[in-house]
Design a protein around this motif. Sequence first.
Motif, short mmCIF file in Angstrom:
data_model
loop_
_atom_site.label_atom_id
_atom_site.label_comp_id
_atom_site.label_asym_id
_atom_site.label_seq_id
_atom_site.Cartn_x
_atom_site.Cartn_y
_atom_site.Cartn_z
N SER A 62 -0.65 5.10 5.30
CA SER A 62 -1.56 5.35 6.13
C SER A 62 -2.44 4.15 6.46
CB SER A 62 -2.72 6.31 5.61
OG SER A 62 -2.07 7.43 5.36
N MET A 63 -2.37 3.02 5.76
CA MET A 63 -3.37 1.94 6.17
C MET A 63 -2.91 1.29 7.28
SD MET A 63 -6.10 -0.09 5.29
CE MET A 63 -6.50 0.18 3.54
N PHE A 86 0.98 -1.17 0.14
CA PHE A 86 0.05 0.06 0.07
C PHE A 86 0.94 1.25 0.01
CE2 PHE A 86 -2.83 3.38 1.60
CZ PHE A 86 -3.90 2.86 1.18
N ASP A 87 0.43 2.34 -0.76
CA ASP A 87 1.38 3.54 -0.71
C ASP A 87 0.36 4.60 -0.74
OD1 ASP A 87 3.94 2.79 -1.49
OD2 ASP A 87 3.00 1.74 -3.22
N ASP A 88 0.84 5.59 -0.09
CA ASP A 88 0.17 7.17 0.14
C ASP A 88 0.66 7.69 -1.22
OD1 ASP A 88 -0.45 6.17 2.66
OD2 ASP A 88 -0.26 8.04 3.57
N THR A 89 -0.12 7.19 -2.29
CA THR A 89 0.26 7.88 -3.59
C THR A 89 -0.97 8.86 -4.13
OG1 THR A 89 1.03 7.65 -5.95
CG2 THR A 89 -0.65 6.06 -5.06
N TYR A 90 -0.59 10.05 -4.51
CA TYR A 90 -1.49 10.93 -5.14
C TYR A 90 -1.19 11.17 -6.64
CZ TYR A 90 -2.19 11.70 -0.18
OH TYR A 90 -2.37 11.33 1.10
N LEU A 140 -3.22 4.72 -6.56
CA LEU A 140 -4.00 5.91 -6.26
C LEU A 140 -5.35 5.72 -6.10
CD1 LEU A 140 -4.49 9.22 -6.15
CD2 LEU A 140 -4.95 8.87 -8.73
N ASN A 141 -5.79 4.72 -6.55
CA ASN A 141 -7.48 4.30 -6.34
C ASN A 141 -7.30 3.51 -4.89
OD1 ASN A 141 -10.06 3.68 -7.53
ND2 ASN A 141 -9.53 1.69 -6.97
N ALA A 142 -6.51 2.92 -4.45
CA ALA A 142 -6.58 2.34 -3.25
C ALA A 142 -6.50 3.49 -2.17
CB ALA A 142 -5.45 1.47 -2.88
N MET A 143 -5.66 4.50 -2.39
CA MET A 143 -5.68 5.48 -1.56
C MET A 143 -6.71 6.31 -1.50
SD MET A 143 -3.71 6.90 0.86
CE MET A 143 -3.71 8.23 1.86
N ALA A 144 -7.45 6.50 -2.79
CA ALA A 144 -8.72 7.01 -2.60
C ALA A 144 -9.71 6.37 -2.07
CB ALA A 144 -9.02 7.63 -4.28
#
Length: 393
Positions: A230-231, A183-187, A197-201
Amino acid sequence: MKKLQLLNNLALAASCLIFTSCAIVRGYKADGAAGPTSYSFEHHVHDTIANGPTAFSFPYAKQQAEWIDTLHFFTQPPAYKKPRTLWQALDGKTDTQGVLIIQNDSIIYEKCVGDITTDRLATVFSVSKSITSLLCGIAVDEGYIKSVDDPVTDYLPELKKKNKMWQKLTIRHLLDMRSGLDFDDTYSLRLKDLKRLNAMAKLNYGKNVMKQIRGLKFENEPGTKHKYESMTTQILGVVIQRATGQSYTSYLSEKVWKPLQMESPAIVNIDSKKHRMAHAFGGISTSMKDIAKIGRLYLNKGVWNGKRIVSEEWIRQSTDYNTDNEGYHFNWYNTSWMTEKPEYPGFYAHGIRAQVLYVNPYKNLIMVRFGKRDDTYAFIPYMFELLSNCKEF
């Protein structure tokens, strides 16, 4: 050949549109292309963190530290061409809205611009992680969590069948960002980053956080690598709920907001009205004055006006100056990343938009910064560390 390439491109574009049509589009509709702001909570589904009947207020010192505005930083040539005052370093493109400085339990500096005051609620984003850590420490003290070395599956047993790595993942790994989760805090909007990005969203805007957690995979064995994302803290929030048998919101109200005599109720975003899972990773909205009380609690080693709130050992493990784990422990940062160790090192909580709660135990200082953006001339915790180490304090 060209026709085939065109069809492939169209198919890819169509799949991307379908792929991003849920969480990413929901986030875009809610907060626009720039993402969430300090006040996005006003139109997001949320719960209220109730405060108690009595409030503690920091008094204003008779002598305000007006000298802070005359200090100049970055004066060393040739590295820096132009010295800057504190606000010149924090402002520019950063949209700093407020700075609050407390020393010896009194407000010595308060400056706000725009539409914020030190009493207005604003989202503190990942400063919420540090508050979740505090709540975890209280749950450990109360025996709800037996040990931070317990596997997460002791509290979320349904994950045992998902992947053997879940049984290796401990609460300590969550606190130190060593989960090994994929998991990544990507934007980033680049095509190769759309899945992440979809996972973070989905974490921010999805309607069922537990469903997302159950579908997670691992890229490393837990404990082997530090990676901030963040997860891990969201899972920690779920662990706290399962261990205590209370909602995150009610436990935070009972154990922190009421005992610390917060002046205002706070807000925490939740995934949906149906599931009511709090965003433990970054969803708390509170005021500058009330977030400073978290700093006061840590400054006093877990004691609030004579009452023990969390163990001194928990505070020590969270805040000691230590270069291990890139200076990140129990969801708090220390300043060991600086080139040279400051004479009086502090520690801090940090969120996007550069929401910062900084504490310096040597100078009995608490510093808070709220703002709209974080593309600062200077890294704000670094500025606060420089400021607290100046001879005037």
